[in-house]
Design an enzyme around this catalytic site. Structure first.
Site, mmCIF file in Angstrom:
data_model
loop_
_atom_site.group_PDB
_atom_site.id
_atom_site.type_symbol
_atom_site.label_atom_id
_atom_site.label_comp_id
_atom_site.label_asym_id
_atom_site.label_seq_id
_atom_site.Cartn_x
_atom_site.Cartn_y
_atom_site.Cartn_z
ATOM 1 N N GLU A 417 -30.520 -4.270 -22.677
ATOM 2 C CA GLU A 417 -31.290 -4.900 -23.263
ATOM 3 C C GLU A 417 -32.646 -4.899 -23.379
ATOM 4 O O GLU A 417 -33.651 -4.544 -24.215
ATOM 5 C CB GLU A 417 -31.522 -6.233 -22.594
ATOM 6 C CG GLU A 417 -29.989 -7.117 -22.551
ATOM 7 C CD GLU A 417 -29.416 -8.000 -21.627
ATOM 8 O OE1 GLU A 417 -28.654 -9.205 -21.914
ATOM 9 O OE2 GLU A 417 -29.900 -7.800 -20.322
ATOM 10 N N ASP A 534 10.736 0.533 11.634
ATOM 11 C CA ASP A 534 9.256 1.126 11.747
ATOM 12 C C ASP A 534 9.143 -0.077 12.819
ATOM 13 O O ASP A 534 8.745 -1.336 12.323
ATOM 14 C CB ASP A 534 8.752 1.634 11.225
ATOM 15 C CG ASP A 534 7.844 2.462 11.130
ATOM 16 O OD1 ASP A 534 7.333 2.684 12.282
ATOM 17 O OD2 ASP A 534 6.674 1.772 10.420
ATOM 18 N N TYR A 535 7.450 0.176 13.775
ATOM 19 C CA TYR A 535 6.706 -0.730 13.679
ATOM 20 C C TYR A 535 5.176 -0.848 13.234
ATOM 21 O O TYR A 535 5.210 -1.912 12.132
ATOM 22 C CB TYR A 535 6.565 -0.678 15.464
ATOM 23 C CG TYR A 535 6.058 -2.131 15.815
ATOM 24 C CD1 TYR A 535 5.672 -3.365 15.667
ATOM 25 C CD2 TYR A 535 4.141 -1.575 16.101
ATOM 26 C CE1 TYR A 535 5.216 -4.531 16.320
ATOM 27 C CE2 TYR A 535 3.159 -2.826 16.540
ATOM 28 C CZ TYR A 535 3.708 -4.011 15.747
ATOM 29 O OH TYR A 535 2.861 -5.252 16.857
ATOM 30 N N ASP A 536 4.353 0.240 13.505
ATOM 31 C CA ASP A 536 3.364 0.199 12.387
ATOM 32 C C ASP A 536 3.117 -0.190 10.583
ATOM 33 O O ASP A 536 3.573 1.383 10.329
ATOM 34 C CB ASP A 536 2.188 0.845 13.633
ATOM 35 C CG ASP A 536 1.910 0.782 14.475
ATOM 36 O OD1 ASP A 536 0.840 0.007 15.173
ATOM 37 O OD2 ASP A 536 2.370 0.875 15.108
HETATM 38 O O1 LIG Z 1 5.784 4.607 14.001
HETATM 39 P P1 LIG Z 1 4.944 3.740 14.091
HETATM 40 O O2 LIG Z 1 5.472 2.665 15.187
HETATM 41 O O3 LIG Z 1 5.015 3.872 12.507
HETATM 42 O O4 LIG Z 1 4.007 4.248 15.262
HETATM 43 C C1 LIG Z 1 3.212 4.943 14.633
HETATM 44 C C2 LIG Z 1 1.532 4.756 14.654
HETATM 45 O O5 LIG Z 1 1.145 3.640 14.900
HETATM 46 C C3 LIG Z 1 -0.341 3.936 15.856
HETATM 47 O O6 LIG Z 1 -1.296 4.117 14.840
HETATM 48 C C4 LIG Z 1 -0.779 3.395 13.947
HETATM 49 O O7 LIG Z 1 -1.400 2.266 13.731
HETATM 50 C C5 LIG Z 1 -2.747 1.748 14.720
HETATM 51 C C6 LIG Z 1 -2.212 0.433 14.414
HETATM 52 O O8 LIG Z 1 -2.492 -0.436 12.937
HETATM 53 C C7 LIG Z 1 -3.855 1.833 13.586
HETATM 54 O O9 LIG Z 1 -5.822 1.280 13.904
HETATM 55 C C8 LIG Z 1 -3.837 3.257 13.517
HETATM 56 O O10 LIG Z 1 -4.884 4.150 12.398
HETATM 57 C C9 LIG Z 1 -2.069 4.366 12.469
HETATM 58 O O11 LIG Z 1 -2.459 5.469 13.176
HETATM 59 C C10 LIG Z 1 0.253 3.724 16.958
HETATM 60 O O12 LIG Z 1 -1.269 3.985 17.221
HETATM 61 C C11 LIG Z 1 0.528 5.777 17.201
HETATM 62 O O13 LIG Z 1 0.589 5.462 18.566
HETATM 63 C C12 LIG Z 1 1.854 5.057 16.174
HETATM 64 O O14 LIG Z 1 1.932 6.874 16.455
#
Ligand SMILES: O=P(O)(O)OC[C@H]1O[C@H](O[C@H]2O[C@H](CO)[C@@H](O)[C@H](O)[C@H]2O)[C@H](O)[C@@H](O)[C@@H]1O
Length: 814
Positions: A417, A534-536
């Protein structure tokens, strides 16, 4: 006679009330001149600026008047909408009754009222009614079951601070699916007739038609609060992902809602669209008769001074703060400009309020004016308001320099513009940020890095000093670009790029989405099932602080349901240490756990842990710790998580680029130095680097569980990162044949052997490929050995809850 010709004042050189009065007068003069201005604008807004409330009335009940009483003809002093429900629909005087979904009940009606918030957008649209016929297409918004109460009679402009909203009642929502076709037609007819108070007061104003798009409520919210706000907005504003709540503002989670809503909008637009010009229209707009007097007034007001003009939305990415600092730098580095150049900076309110930014800008303006101003010279004139079109073009036309320096922007129409407005006046140059999409097509603007204040100040000086010849030559090239790169050209280019991407996507490897029906039927027909989770990032979303990744109630419920079924063997297989897993999941009966990537196992129904790393050489831990400490000191925000037999270095809270760079350095050191001498494995995780003993991994644990459960017929194994690929790999031992699969004793079994003489015979497994559901959590294009994908931990949990429900269903049918 124009408000800009008012005597100069120190604090507020232009009185807003006077400007408003003059603008109205000029508009009336303009209309009286009989010059036809026409055109149609089609707005596509997320919400219509009208709230629709749906009422079903019971004829048996008395109808007390709604408070306050109906507004008839009195117009508030400010150009602000008032809820016109009483004008629109006499039924709105009756007391709203609770919503009923009785399809036979036609004793229903709609009331319409002003939507609060988005005031800039609404007033922008309304102001155009003076000259343009308009069509506003938008979602109805949540349908209220009764009209909101009116605010007190003395209320002012809708406040973006929410002050006005707080005086309103919060009506209950009615699911859109419960609004039948007849009621929809009634609303559409009412909306077509709806006139906002501003429109009504604009004499001879053109009609605005409001067209609703009917959306499924969940999709509408998933589209806006989900995909737009959580994925697109941060992405396009270069926000760090770590600043966004979780990594699972994922493309896929809200994608279906986003796509569905866009399709609904596209359909609606296609129904009403007629080819709505831009460069041509703007060029015409710059000739509006209302502009000339304002232009002259501005010239008179700033006589003898060079005028720099900027107009931006006040949000962080527009770089207004950096621009002001650069202007100060101009006055510092080129003091000859003090008293001879003014910056007129107009800012319009952003989508969401940013009081901190507003304060920062005001303080900076006050600082510059205090430092470089004098009794008869104010260097910066800042107007935080929506300005009328004539004022806008007058400003652009009178400028000696345009400065548009966002930190990040796309097309930025103000720059175009500016060029169009300058065609008939001074051919003034333009300083443009190099971080704008449009910059690549405007090489004749003075391009700068907005963060480099010295560079911007130099460009301002250069622009102000530019010879007429240079100005003209640059302007002509810019003008050609603007008039040839029309919206049609942009749209065609974008469509081509999108189509090219679509083609490419088809060639990329895609992991198919989890087939729900197949999963369910295999689950139902299996006598023994394994869940290896798996967890995280799989059962809990990734969050910034590891200790905050706690299981949701849904996750706990899903695990409880599944473990309660004797046919199921459920294991969490995580990189976490046993302490964390016990703390959050230890109470779940019959839940098996493996910690530290297979280093430890707690069998279902047991309390004690087996440590597979007991007999391993763990001397390396001290050395790794030392290396991680070194990198933690160099990387602000990083930290170390020491577990029993593994160590993790986290850099999620660090500067992403520096953190990644340090991670690569550290990985290189570990792999090429320590790992050659020590029995360790270095794992690259999600914003982390982990070191664990070589002998153990999640795949070994999976094999171990299979070894002890050879009769399993169903496996659901889910994971999100590289360490989980070991599990998927272990389960790929059984590709789609029905012949027996033999499994040798896994390492973790032999490692744990108390007596070295014990022999572990291979076992025959009952599992076939069809019963294995290896599942990667993430985008479908992620490279993985898994057979299926889901997009988020929430989706994993949803599947688990569903299978748990089937368990209950099967149990109750016995
Ligand atoms: O095998 P997992 O259950 O997937 O765990 C792998 C690692 O997970 C965690 O770190 C990851 O998740 C955290 C929370 O969400 C995040 O802040 C971090 O950046 C990620 O790398 C945990 O702290 C580790 O000990 C595990 O090995």
């Amino acid at each position: 006679m124009d408000s800009f010709a008012e005597p100069r004042r120190l604090s507020a050189p232009i009185s807003l009330a006077a400007v408003r009065e003059q603008v109205c007068k000029l508009e009336n003069d303009h209309r009286a001149s009989g010059i036809p201005l026409s055109g149609r604008i089609l707005h596509v807004c997320h919400y219509l600026p009208v709230v629709s409330s749906f009422i079903r009335k019971s004829p048996d009940l008395p109808s007390p008047p709604q408070t306050p009483p109906a507004i008839t003809t009195d117009i508030p002093p400010s150009p602000v909408d008032v809820p016109p429900s009483a004008d629109i629909n006499a039924n709105s005087l009756e007391q709203p009754q609770p919503f009923s979904t009785n399809a036979e009940d036609r004793n229903a009606s709609w009331t319409l009222s002003v939507r609060y918030g988005h005031s800039a957008m609404v007033s922008g649209i309304t102001s155009l009614a003076a000259t343009h016929e308009q069509i506003v297409i938008g979602w109805t918004g949540d349908i209220a079951s009764s009209p909101p109460l009116m605010p007190p009679a003395s209320y002012g402009a809708p406040s973006t601070s929410g002050a006005s909203e707080s005086s309103l009642s919060t009506p209950a929502k009615i699911p859109t699916k419960d609004i039948g076709p007849e009621d929809r037609v009634v609303l559409e007819e009412q909306l077509a007739r709806y006139r906002s108070r501003d429109e009504v007061t604009i004499e001879g104003g053109k009609p605005t038609t409001y067209i609703p798009v009917w959306l499924d409520d969940k999709e509408a919210h998933g589209h806006y609060e989900g995909y737009c706000k959580q994925t697109l907005w941060p992405l396009f504003h270069y926000l760090l992902w770590q600043d966004v709540a979780t990594e699972y503002a994922s493309a896929d989670l809200y994608w279906p809602a986003y796509a569905a809503v866009n399709a609904a909008f596209a359909k609606r637009v296609a129904e009403v669209y007629r080819p709505g010009v831009d460069a041509e229209r703007v060029a015409k707009d710059t000739l509006r008769p209302g502009i000339q007097p304002k232009l002259e007034a501005l010239r008179a007001l700033y006589e003898g001074k060079k005028i720099i003009v900027g107009r931006d939305k006040l949000d962080v990415v527009k770089g207004v703060v950096q621009k002001l600092r650069a202007f100060e730098k101009l006055l510092q580095d080129y003091p000859q400009w003090i008293g001879h150049v003014v910056l007129i900076q107009v800012t319009s309110p952003a989508l969401s309020d940013s009081p901190k930014l507003e304060r920062q800008v005001s303080e900076l303006v006050a600082h510059i004016n205090g430092e470089y101003g004098s009794l008869d010279f104010i260097p910066v004139h800042h107007y935080h308001q929506t300005i009328k079109k004539d004022e806008f073009y007058a400003l652009l036309s009178v400028a000696d320099l345009g400065v548009i320096t966002p930190l990040r922007d796309g097309m930025n129409t103000t720059s175009m513009e500016f060029v169009l407005a300058q065609e008939r006046t001074k051919h003034s140059p333009l300083v443009l940020s190099e971080f704008m999409g449009i910059s690549s097509t405007m090489p004749d603007a003075l391009q700068v890095n907005p963060w480099n204040l010295g560079e911007v100040a130099d460009a301002m000086h250069r622009g102000l000093m530019m010879s007429e010849e240079d100005r003209l030559s640059r302007h002509q090239k810019l003008y050609k670009t603007v008039t040839t790169h029309t919206s049609h050209t942009w749209a065609a280019m974008l469509a081509n790029m999108l189509l090219a991407q679509v083609g490419r996507q088809n060639m990329a490897r895609q992991t198919p989405a989890m087939p729900r029906d197949r999963l369910e039927s295999q689950y139902r027909s299996s006598k023994k099932r394994l869940f290896l989770l798996d967890y995280d990032g799989t059962l809990a979303p990734i969050v910034r602080v590891p200790s905050a990744a706690v299981p949701s109630l849904d996750t706990l419920e899903a695990l409880e349901r599944l473990t309660a079924d004797p046919k199921n063997v459920v294991f969490i297989i995580s990189g976490r240490d046993g302490e964390f897993l016990e703390q959050h999941l230890g109470h779940i009966q019959n839940l098996g756990m493996s910690a530290e990537h297979g280093g430890f196992v707690r069998e279902p129904g047991h309390k004690e842990w087996s440590n597979f790393t007991e007999s391993l050489d763990m001397d390396w831990m001290g050395e790794v710790l030392e290396i991680f400490r070194y990198y933690t000191e160099r990387t602000t925000g990083s930290h170390i998580e020491v577990k029993k037999s593994s160590i993790t270095w986290h850099y999620r809270s660090s500067d992403p680029e520096w953190g990644l760079f340090q991670c690569h350095q550290c990985q290189d050191l570990l792999e090429n130095n320590l790992a050659r001498k020590r029995p360790i494995e270095v794992l690259v995780g999600k914003k982390n680097l982990e070191v664990r003993p070589l002998a153990v991994n999640k795949g070994e644990i999976v094999k171990r569980i299979l070894y002890h459960n050879p009769d399993a017929e169903f496996v659901f194994c889910a994971g999100d990162d590289k360490t989980d690929e070991d599990m998927f790999r272990a389960l790929r031992l059984f590709p789609g044949d029905t012949t027996k699969v033999r499994l040798d004793a896994p390492l973790s079994v032999t490692l744990l052997a108390k007596e070295p003489t014990t022999t572990y015979e291979p076992v025959d497994l009952r599992l076939t490929h069809e019963g294995v559901f290896t599942t990667a959590v993430g985008h479908s294009s992620k490279r993985t050995l898994a057979s299926w994908h889901v997009t988020s931990p929430e989706e994993v949990v949803e599947h688990l809850l569903n299978l748990g429900r089937i368990t209950n269903e099967l149990a109750s049918s016995l």
